[in-house]
Every structure is written in C-alpha cells, then in structure tokens.
Design a protein around this motif. Structure first.
Motif, PDB file in Angstrom:
ATOM      1  N   CYS A   3     -13.616  13.779  -2.327  1.00 34.87           N
ATOM      2  CA  CYS A   3     -12.409  14.506  -1.666  1.00 34.87           C
ATOM      3  C   CYS A   3     -11.275  14.040  -2.162  1.00 34.87           C
ATOM      4  N   TYR A   4     -11.258  13.209  -3.374  1.00 35.06           N
ATOM      5  CA  TYR A   4      -9.980  12.689  -4.126  1.00 35.06           C
ATOM      6  C   TYR A   4      -9.065  13.843  -4.305  1.00 35.06           C
ATOM      7  N   HIS A   5      -7.941  13.460  -3.663  1.00 34.85           N
ATOM      8  CA  HIS A   5      -6.515  14.204  -4.002  1.00 34.85           C
ATOM      9  C   HIS A   5      -7.048  15.762  -3.389  1.00 34.85           C
ATOM     10  N   GLN A   6      -7.712  16.079  -2.511  1.00 36.95           N
ATOM     11  CA  GLN A   6      -8.089  17.351  -2.019  1.00 36.95           C
ATOM     12  C   GLN A   6      -7.953  17.231  -0.440  1.00 36.95           C
TER      13      GLN A   6
ATOM     14  N   ALA B 153       6.162   7.690  -2.431  1.00 38.99           N
ATOM     15  CA  ALA B 153       6.082   8.542  -3.704  1.00 38.99           C
ATOM     16  C   ALA B 153       5.385   7.691  -4.820  1.00 38.99           C
ATOM     17  N   GLU B 154       4.064   7.093  -4.416  1.00 37.52           N
ATOM     18  CA  GLU B 154       3.369   6.520  -5.709  1.00 37.52           C
ATOM     19  C   GLU B 154       2.685   7.763  -6.245  1.00 37.52           C
ATOM     20  N   GLU B 155       2.417   8.872  -5.534  1.00 38.21           N
ATOM     21  CA  GLU B 155       1.692  10.185  -6.339  1.00 38.21           C
ATOM     22  C   GLU B 155       2.418  10.542  -7.127  1.00 38.21           C
ATOM     23  N   PRO B 156       3.704  10.834  -7.279  1.00 30.24           N
ATOM     24  CA  PRO B 156       4.386  11.516  -8.242  1.00 30.24           C
ATOM     25  C   PRO B 156       4.526  10.425  -9.397  1.00 30.24           C
TER      26      PRO B 156
ATOM     27  N   LEU C  87     -12.689  -5.107  -7.728  1.00 27.86           N
ATOM     28  CA  LEU C  87     -11.583  -6.027  -7.720  1.00 27.86           C
ATOM     29  C   LEU C  87     -10.932  -5.839  -9.141  1.00 27.86           C
ATOM     30  N   TYR C  88      -9.551  -5.673  -8.951  1.00 26.42           N
ATOM     31  CA  TYR C  88      -8.652  -5.533 -10.134  1.00 26.42           C
ATOM     32  C   TYR C  88      -9.128  -6.722 -11.007  1.00 26.42           C
ATOM     33  N   ASP C  89      -9.201  -6.244 -12.273  1.00 28.44           N
ATOM     34  CA  ASP C  89      -9.906  -7.238 -13.081  1.00 28.44           C
ATOM     35  C   ASP C  89      -8.818  -8.193 -13.958  1.00 28.44           C
TER      36      ASP C  89
ATOM     37  N   ILE D 239      -8.071  -4.585  -4.305  1.00 34.49           N
ATOM     38  CA  ILE D 239      -9.329  -4.021  -3.981  1.00 34.49           C
ATOM     39  C   ILE D 239      -9.376  -2.617  -4.188  1.00 34.49           C
ATOM     40  N   PHE D 240     -10.307  -1.961  -4.710  1.00 37.09           N
ATOM     41  CA  PHE D 240     -10.440  -0.468  -4.782  1.00 37.09           C
ATOM     42  C   PHE D 240     -11.899  -0.333  -4.610  1.00 37.09           C
ATOM     43  N   THR D 241     -11.820   0.975  -3.893  1.00 36.66           N
ATOM     44  CA  THR D 241     -13.430   1.460  -3.713  1.00 36.66           C
ATOM     45  C   THR D 241     -13.827   2.653  -4.615  1.00 36.66           C
TER      46      THR D 241
ATOM     47  N   ALA E 158       1.054  -1.188   0.016  1.00 38.84           N
ATOM     48  CA  ALA E 158       0.039  -0.066  -0.021  1.00 38.84           C
ATOM     49  C   ALA E 158       0.966   1.112  -0.104  1.00 38.84           C
ATOM     50  N   HIS E 159       0.507   2.206  -0.735  1.00 33.01           N
ATOM     51  CA  HIS E 159       1.412   3.522  -0.476  1.00 33.01           C
ATOM     52  C   HIS E 159       0.943   4.274   0.632  1.00 33.01           C
ATOM     53  N   LEU E 160       2.192   4.769   1.068  1.00 34.46           N
ATOM     54  CA  LEU E 160       2.158   5.696   2.348  1.00 34.46           C
ATOM     55  C   LEU E 160       2.143   7.183   2.089  1.00 34.46           C
TER      56      LEU E 160
ATOM     57  N   GLY F  43      -2.662  -0.400 -14.320  1.00 33.49           N
ATOM     58  CA  GLY F  43      -1.264  -0.001 -13.835  1.00 33.49           C
ATOM     59  C   GLY F  43      -1.433   1.453 -13.216  1.00 33.49           C
ATOM     60  N   ARG F  44      -2.620   1.822 -12.752  1.00 37.60           N
ATOM     61  CA  ARG F  44      -2.753   3.058 -11.927  1.00 37.60           C
ATOM     62  C   ARG F  44      -2.294   2.993 -10.476  1.00 37.60           C
ATOM     63  N   SER F  45      -1.753   2.215 -10.129  1.00 39.95           N
ATOM     64  CA  SER F  45      -1.309   2.183  -8.704  1.00 39.95           C
ATOM     65  C   SER F  45      -0.049   1.044  -8.780  1.00 39.95           C
ATOM     66  N   ASP F  46       0.600   0.968  -7.576  1.00 39.78           N
ATOM     67  CA  ASP F  46       1.920   0.053  -7.181  1.00 39.78           C
ATOM     68  C   ASP F  46       2.018  -1.106  -7.825  1.00 39.78           C
TER      69      ASP F  46
HETATM   70  N1  PHE Z   1      -3.394   5.394  -7.731  1.00 43.91           N
HETATM   71  C1  PHE Z   1      -4.609   6.360  -7.533  1.00 43.91           C
HETATM   72  C2  PHE Z   1      -3.883   7.415  -6.546  1.00 43.91           C
HETATM   73  O1  PHE Z   1      -3.281   7.169  -5.645  1.00 43.91           O
HETATM   74  C3  PHE Z   1      -5.662   5.734  -7.157  1.00 43.91           C
HETATM   75  C4  PHE Z   1      -6.157   4.581  -7.908  1.00 43.91           C
HETATM   76  C5  PHE Z   1      -5.964   3.262  -7.080  1.00 43.91           C
HETATM   77  C6  PHE Z   1      -6.854   4.641  -9.183  1.00 43.91           C
HETATM   78  C7  PHE Z   1      -6.420   2.086  -7.768  1.00 43.91           C
HETATM   79  C8  PHE Z   1      -7.313   3.364  -9.751  1.00 43.91           C
HETATM   80  C9  PHE Z   1      -6.988   2.261  -9.211  1.00 43.91           C
HETATM   81  O2  PHE Z   1      -4.460   8.337  -6.746  1.00 43.91           O
END
Ligand code: PHE
Ligand code: ZN
Ligand code: ZN
Ligand code: ZN
Length: 279
Positions: free
Chosen positions: A241-244, A113-116, A154-156, A214-216, A69-71, A197-200
């Motif tokens: 509130c994503y990224h806010q 540093a997942e976000e950058p 769930l990641y497909d 898993i992703f909500t 999980a990213h910190l 591939g949008r996460s770690d």
């Molecule tokens: N990785 C994205 C973020 O941290 C969120 C995300 C997770 C998007 C899983 C899609 C799937 O902003």
C-alpha cells in the motif's frame, strides 16, 4: 537534577516553508507522415508547512543527539505506515524520556514536507550555522518502521551489507552497530539497506553528520532469504500500500512496530547518555 528533563510544552514550530510540486502528464501521438502532437498537462501546488522541533531542557547543548521522522504523507493516502509509524514511535520515545536523566541534549524533529523532496529537513540543515552543525553529534531517522511484509533493515552506514550504497560520514557505522546490537540481543535478524539519502537523513549526511536508522521496506520486493529471516511472503512488496489510499491503520504490522519502537527507545536512551562510540 530535573526528574522530567523533557517538557513537551516546549514545542516550537520551525521556519515556515513554501513549496511547489508539479504533476506533468505527457501525451505523444503520431501517425506516420503526419505532424506529431505533444500535449503537456501541468498542475501546480503551492503550500506552507512547518517542522516541529522539541528538545530536552537539560543535557549538554554542545553534544546534541537528533531523532527525526516525517509527519507528512503523500496526497494519495493517509500515510499510516509512511510515516505515522515512525512519527508515533519517536513521539512515544520522547514521552518516555521523562524517566531518563539525559547527559546529552536530545532534539526530536517532526519533519514537514518530506514527500515532495525532503523539504523540511533540507531547510533545517541549510539553516544551521557551522557552530550549530558542529554540536549535532548524530542523527537518527525513522521512516516506515511497521511495513506489513516487513524486514528489519538498518541504514548501511558501514557499507558492508547493502550493495551499491555509499558509506556514510564517519560514525555512521557505529550507529548501525548499536542498532544491530539491539536486534542481536533479542535474537532477531537484521539486514542492511541503501544509505542513499532517500529520506530525511539525506541532508544530514550531506553535511557530514553521522546518521543511522531503521526501515522495514517500501515498494521493494521481499527476497526468499528475507522470508527465511523474517517470515512474511517472498515475491511480494514489503508494503503493497506504499503511497496509496490503503496505507491506513490496517497497513501496520503490530510486531514490527513494537520491536522497532523498542529499538528506537533503546538507541535514543543509549546515545542520550553516551555518544563516545561515535567519533
Ligand atoms: N522516504 C521514502 C518515502 O517516504 C521511504 C523510504 C525510507 C525509502 C527509507 C527508502 C529508505 O516515501
Ligand atoms: Zn513516502
Ligand atoms: Zn516516508
Ligand atoms: Zn552495514
């Protein structure tokens, strides 16, 4: 056998990384017949960060189950759903592991540093030798697991339920199935989400390591079908509130966090004793 296979005194820092991020603003102004002006403002941030990795003392080192999980958060806010939720859930799973005699080595990663741009996980996978990569049987990723307007996504990995997302490396489908079985046993619905591939997990699947998670939901909007399955509000973002700045402790759905923490612990525990389902 050691009744306490996970010793959290064993934390070790990852290799430090140096990263740069750019914020660029363009202003283009023109009057007909006049010269066009182009203005570029750029800010450059340099930083150093560390992954934190902990693994069970016991378990077969040739069969490693990784959980991550990213910190970090974006600079705009505290990042409690993104990704305090995933980090807290895997930390609690790590703590509960002491009750489980593992057969495989379980390695927890708290990514920096997942976000950058997935820098911590990317550097980790890049730094593995071919032999070390071979020993990693699978990777489980948890990034945003308590969104206020949640859906259980769930990641497909089998490319059967999220449109336009490529199938993962062989074995990813079985990971998705095992996660799905948890929700099925509880009588809870689940849907697929893009395995793009949008996460770690991205660097792991790029290296051919089976993955799942898993992703909500983030900035995407809940559909009427999802409202029927999960409640909440269709037509509204899963996480407004994503990224806010408002991604604070109030930006958590307690039910989703509770269910997903259980799903994570269930899946990690099953893979800790048996990975034969994943080729
Ligand atoms: N990785 C994205 C973020 O941290 C969120 C995300 C997770 C998007 C899983 C899609 C799937 O902003
Ligand atoms: Zn984010
Ligand atoms: Zn995230
Ligand atoms: Zn699927």
């Amino acid at each position: 056998t050691d009744p306490f296979p996970l010793d959290l005194g064993e934390w070790r820092a990852g290799v430090p990384m140096v990263f740069a991020s750019f914020a660029v603003g363009n202003e283009l102004a023109g009057t007909p017949g006049a010269t066009v002006r182009l203005k570029v403002d750029a800010t450059l941030t340099l930083g150093t960060d560390h992954n934190v990795i902990a693994e069970t003392r016991t378990g077969n080192a040739k069969n490693v189950v990784m959980v991550g999980a990213h910190l970090d958060s974006v600079p705009e806010g505290p990042g409690i759903n993104d990704n305090g939720s995933g980090a807290a859930a895997i930390l609690e799973t790590a703590l509960q592991m002491r009750h489980l005699p593992v057969r495989n080595k379980v390695r927890f990663a708290f990514w920096a540093a997942e976000e950058p741009g997935l820098l911590g996980s990317d550097q980790y996978v890049e730094g593995l030798s071919a032999a070390e990569k071979d020993k990693i049987r699978l990777y489980l990723n948890f990034d945003m697991v308590a969104s206020p307007n949640y859906a259980y996504k769930l990641y497909d990995g089998d490319d059967s339920d999220a449109e336009g997302s490529p199938a993962g490396p062989p074995g990813s489908a079985q990971i998705e199935k095992q996660l799905a079985a948890f929700f099925d046993r509880r009588g809870l619905a689940h849907v697929g989400t893009d395995f793009d591939g949008r996460s770690d997990y991205g660097p792991f699947i790029a290296a051919g390591i089976p993955a799942g998670g898993i992703f909500t939901g983030a900035e995407g909007v809940k559909t009427p079908q999802e409202q029927a399955l999960f409640g909440g509000t269709a037509g509204v973002a899963y996480d407004s509130c994503y990224h806010q700045a408002c991604d604070t402790i109030t930006n958590i759905d307690a039910t989703a966090l509770d269910v997903n923490a259980d799903a994570i612990a269930d899946s990690v525990a099953r893979f800790a004793v048996n990975t034969t389902a994943v080729p």
